[in-house]
Scaffold this motif. Structure first.
Motif, PDB file in Angstrom:
ATOM      1  N   LYS A 146       0.869  -1.183   0.000  1.00  0.00           N
ATOM      2  CA  LYS A 146       0.000   0.000   0.000  1.00  0.00           C
ATOM      3  C   LYS A 146       0.901   1.226   0.000  1.00  0.00           C
ATOM      4  O   LYS A 146       1.029   1.943   0.985  1.00  0.00           O
ATOM      5  CB  LYS A 146      -0.940  -0.025   1.195  1.00  0.00           C
ATOM      6  CG  LYS A 146      -1.882  -1.232   1.155  1.00  0.00           C
ATOM      7  CD  LYS A 146      -2.968  -1.163   2.190  1.00  0.00           C
ATOM      8  CE  LYS A 146      -3.901  -2.375   2.049  1.00  0.00           C
ATOM      9  NZ  LYS A 146      -4.981  -2.381   3.075  1.00  0.00           N
ATOM     10  N   GLU A 147       1.526   1.431  -1.159  1.00  0.00           N
ATOM     11  CA  GLU A 147       2.615   2.398  -1.264  1.00  0.00           C
ATOM     12  C   GLU A 147       2.207   3.836  -0.948  1.00  0.00           C
ATOM     13  O   GLU A 147       3.035   4.640  -0.526  1.00  0.00           O
ATOM     14  CB  GLU A 147       3.217   2.337  -2.674  1.00  0.00           C
ATOM     15  CG  GLU A 147       4.530   3.077  -2.793  1.00  0.00           C
ATOM     16  CD  GLU A 147       5.107   3.033  -4.199  1.00  0.00           C
ATOM     17  OE1 GLU A 147       4.844   3.974  -4.971  1.00  0.00           O
ATOM     18  OE2 GLU A 147       5.793   2.039  -4.510  1.00  0.00           O
ATOM     19  N   THR A 148       0.933   4.159  -1.102  1.00  0.00           N
ATOM     20  CA  THR A 148       0.485   5.524  -0.818  1.00  0.00           C
ATOM     21  C   THR A 148       0.814   5.914   0.623  1.00  0.00           C
ATOM     22  O   THR A 148       1.241   7.044   0.896  1.00  0.00           O
ATOM     23  CB  THR A 148      -1.030   5.665  -1.052  1.00  0.00           C
ATOM     24  OG1 THR A 148      -1.303   5.389  -2.422  1.00  0.00           O
ATOM     25  CG2 THR A 148      -1.502   7.074  -0.718  1.00  0.00           C
ATOM     26  N   ARG A 195       4.531   6.625   0.775  1.00  0.00           N
ATOM     27  CA  ARG A 195       4.843   7.892   0.108  1.00  0.00           C
ATOM     28  C   ARG A 195       4.443   9.092   0.969  1.00  0.00           C
ATOM     29  O   ARG A 195       5.174  10.079   1.076  1.00  0.00           O
ATOM     30  CB  ARG A 195       4.141   7.960  -1.253  1.00  0.00           C
ATOM     31  CG  ARG A 195       4.809   7.115  -2.338  1.00  0.00           C
ATOM     32  CD  ARG A 195       4.093   7.239  -3.669  1.00  0.00           C
ATOM     33  NE  ARG A 195       4.855   6.612  -4.740  1.00  0.00           N
ATOM     34  CZ  ARG A 195       5.793   7.220  -5.453  1.00  0.00           C
ATOM     35  NH1 ARG A 195       6.065   8.502  -5.214  1.00  0.00           N
ATOM     36  NH2 ARG A 195       6.448   6.578  -6.399  1.00  0.00           N
ATOM     37  N   GLU A 196       3.277   8.993   1.597  1.00  0.00           N
ATOM     38  CA  GLU A 196       2.815  10.109   2.424  1.00  0.00           C
ATOM     39  C   GLU A 196       3.713  10.294   3.640  1.00  0.00           C
ATOM     40  O   GLU A 196       4.018  11.423   4.035  1.00  0.00           O
ATOM     41  CB  GLU A 196       1.368   9.873   2.852  1.00  0.00           C
ATOM     42  CG  GLU A 196       0.368  10.015   1.712  1.00  0.00           C
ATOM     43  CD  GLU A 196      -1.059   9.751   2.139  1.00  0.00           C
ATOM     44  OE1 GLU A 196      -1.259   9.221   3.271  1.00  0.00           O
ATOM     45  OE2 GLU A 196      -1.992  10.068   1.367  1.00  0.00           O
ATOM     46  N   THR A 246       6.978  11.859   2.472  1.00  0.00           N
ATOM     47  CA  THR A 246       6.721  13.255   2.104  1.00  0.00           C
ATOM     48  C   THR A 246       6.660  14.135   3.347  1.00  0.00           C
ATOM     49  O   THR A 246       7.225  15.233   3.395  1.00  0.00           O
ATOM     50  CB  THR A 246       5.401  13.366   1.315  1.00  0.00           C
ATOM     51  OG1 THR A 246       5.522  12.611   0.107  1.00  0.00           O
ATOM     52  CG2 THR A 246       5.085  14.811   0.980  1.00  0.00           C
TER      53      THR A 246
END
Length: 566
Positions: free
Chosen positions: A355-357, A360-361, A364
């Motif tokens: 669940k790469e999102t 990434r978040e 970030t």
């Protein structure tokens, strides 16, 4: 006489025993003369009171204790428990008997699951006991107050009691049950309490018995001789002097720097860590942001917390571990609930990559917090097992603005491929808790195999040496962020194996700093070789300890010899 257990930390204490009262007996199984609805309401009210008390204790204790007690309060409000109580009272049972049976059956389920869940069974018992005491209008179970300093001996200690121990009175804690990862052990480490858990023989100790509790050597000494008491008092005084001394940077006797960093679970511990002499953070666990959430926290929310942490360590190194979910830390929005063996399933980077999102978040948010500070931020991925995973995480972290990205070495494959791992990433940090678990095939959260969970095992040390050698050959840093770094002698051995920094609970910093200052880098390498040559954890520890004493005697004798020759 001596009793062995699992020592927490390296403290030592002397004092008279005070036994904690045994648990309340099981309520009589009899028919109630009250309506079922009334008994249901009595049980519900009692559990509500217990939940509120636990929440209040957590708020007063703060830190990891708050998280533990809030999780315990959730047991008191668990719908499954409520359903079991409703079913029992409907058959005519009293509220106290219904509460007892509901928690007992739930405890049986958790114990059968093993690992982390089995360790939580004692937390259930405490909630049950508190609710039953409230229903019977009896004092809640708790720590006795004899009016003088004492060594507390208990079958086990509930988080609610451990969190608020009066450290001016409780000299040490000895539990008959419990493992090295029980909440008693976790909170004892955080609060710097001298403790030995799982001391099965301690059941024969009686109120007033004088004992020495030696956590460093994992032994409780009964009826100590005058010489033993004097030696213990000297060690206590020496530890107090070290803790009070100004904290300089970690370094060996020959001046070789070994930065000493802190393991933190939230930004709340930053001030205390700096006060204890932490030169930065070697492991910042980000799970606290996610564990109670139904969905992943927003980038903005994460950024605020990371900014707060980085602001506490201006100009210093802070190593953040991205979310390590799975196994004992399942998350509904990230991990698979139906895995039969989650410790060997989709956890750590595997779960984040699926669940790469979420990954990434988080990266970030970390990059944004870093841009707004002058802290030296490093970010690492947990549970990396292949070179491809190391390459993937490092590239993604760099893409999203992280300057220094690395991997944790927690499984044997990562250690054996460390040279290739470090060729595609910026640094490695060895998590000795998991590395020991996976090397010895022994669940680190299961008390029944706690004897295997020993980082002194030569197999574990050999894997550490592989990573250390890879660090030297590639010119990349290799840190240690597991509990092994908090062992003063083992810390020296780890440096001898190639570790370039050590991270630990802040309470261990003074002892480790003093230990490092007694040995040169050559000494550390010699100690490491002796430990590696052993066949067992016990032999490795004994060999290193004996050799360390020889090295110290030789160093003490050298100036005297030189003086006579002059």
């Amino acid at each position: 006489m001596e009793f062995d257990g699992a020592g927490i930390g390296s403290g030592i204490a002397i004092g008279p025993v005070v036994r904690m009262a045994e648990p309340l007996p099981a309520p009589t199984d009899r028919q109630s003369h009250l309506p079922a609805e009334h008994e249901r309401e009595r049980a519900s009210a009692a559990l509500s009171v217990v939940a509120a008390e636990l929440q209040d204790r957590g708020a007063r204790a703060g830190g990891a204790a708050r998280e533990v007690l809030e999780a315990q309060a959730m047991f008191a409000e668990d719908p499954t428990i409520a359903e079991r109580i409703d079913a029992s009272t409907a058959t005519g049972k009293t509220a106290e008997r219904a509460v007892y049976e509901a928690f007992a059956s739930y405890r049986e389920i958790l114990s059968g699951l093993g690992g982390y869940m089995a360790e939580r069974a004692a937390d259930l018992d405490d909630v049950s006991q508190r609710a039953i005491a409230h229903l019977l209008k009896l004092p809640a179970p708790g720590v006795p107050n004899p009016g003088h300093p004492f060594v507390l001996v208990a079958r086990d200690l509930a988080p609610a009691d451990t969190a608020l121990l009066d450290l001016g009175q409780v000299l040490a804690v000895v539990t008959i049950e419990g493992g090295p990862t029980s909440h008693t052990a976790i909170l004892a480490r955080e609060k710097s309490i001298t403790a030995i858990v799982g001391t099965s023989g301690a059941g024969v100790l009686a109120d007033g018995d004088l004992v020495i509790v030696d956590a460093e050597n994992s032994v409780v000494v009964t009826e100590p001789t005058a010489a033993a008491v004097a030696a213990a008092e000297e060690r206590i005084a020496a530890r107090q002097a070290r803790a009070a001394a100004p904290a300089g940077p970690g370094r060996l006797a020959d001046g070789t720097p070994v930065p000493l960093l802190a393991n933190l679970g939230s930004a709340d511990g930053a001030i205390a860590a700096i006060g204890a002499g932490a030169e930065g953070v070697g492991l910042f666990r980000t799970e606290f942001l996610f564990l109670d959430a139904a969905t992943a926290p927003s980038v903005t929310m994460q950024q605020e917390q990371y900014t707060r942490l980085l602001g506490a360590f201006p100009g210093r190194k802070v190593v953040v571990r991205v979310l390590d979910a799975g196994a004992d830390k399942p998350l509904a929005f990230l991990t698979d609930a139906e895995e039969e063996n989650p410790a060997l399933g989709r956890r750590g980077l595997r779960a984040l990559r699926a669940k790469e999102t979420i990954l990434r978040e988080q990266l970030t948010a970390l990059a944004a917090a870093d841009a707004a500070s002058d802290t030296d931020l490093w970010v690492m991925a947990p549970m990396v097992s292949t070179v491809e995973e190391a390459r993937y995480f490092t590239a993604l972290a760099h893409e999203l603005g992280i300057r220094t990205a690395g991997v944790m070495v927690e499984v044997p494959s990562a250690a054996l491929l460390a040279d290739r791992m470090l060729s595609v990433t910026d640094f490695a940090s060895i998590g000795t808790n998991d590395l020991t678990q996976y090397t010895l095939a022994a669940d680190r959260l299961l008390g029944s195999v706690a004897g295997f969970q020993d980082p002194w095992n030569p197999a574990v040390l050999r894997l550490v040496s592989e990573v250390g050698a890879a660090g030297r050959s590639t010119g990349k840093p290799v840190g240690i962020c597991g509990e092994a770094a908090a062992d003063p002698l083992l810390a020296v051995v780890l440096v001898g194996l190639g570790a370039t920094s050590l991270s630990m609970s802040p309470s261990a910093l003074a002892d480790v700093r003093e230990s490092l200052a007694r040995f040169t880098l050559d000494d550390a390498k010699t100690l490491a070789e002796a430990a590696l040559a052993a066949e067992s954890a016990t032999e490795a520890h004994t060999a290193a300890k004996s050799l360390a004493a020889d090295l110290q005697r030789a160093r003490t004798a050298a100036p005297a010899t030189a003086s006579r020759e002059a």
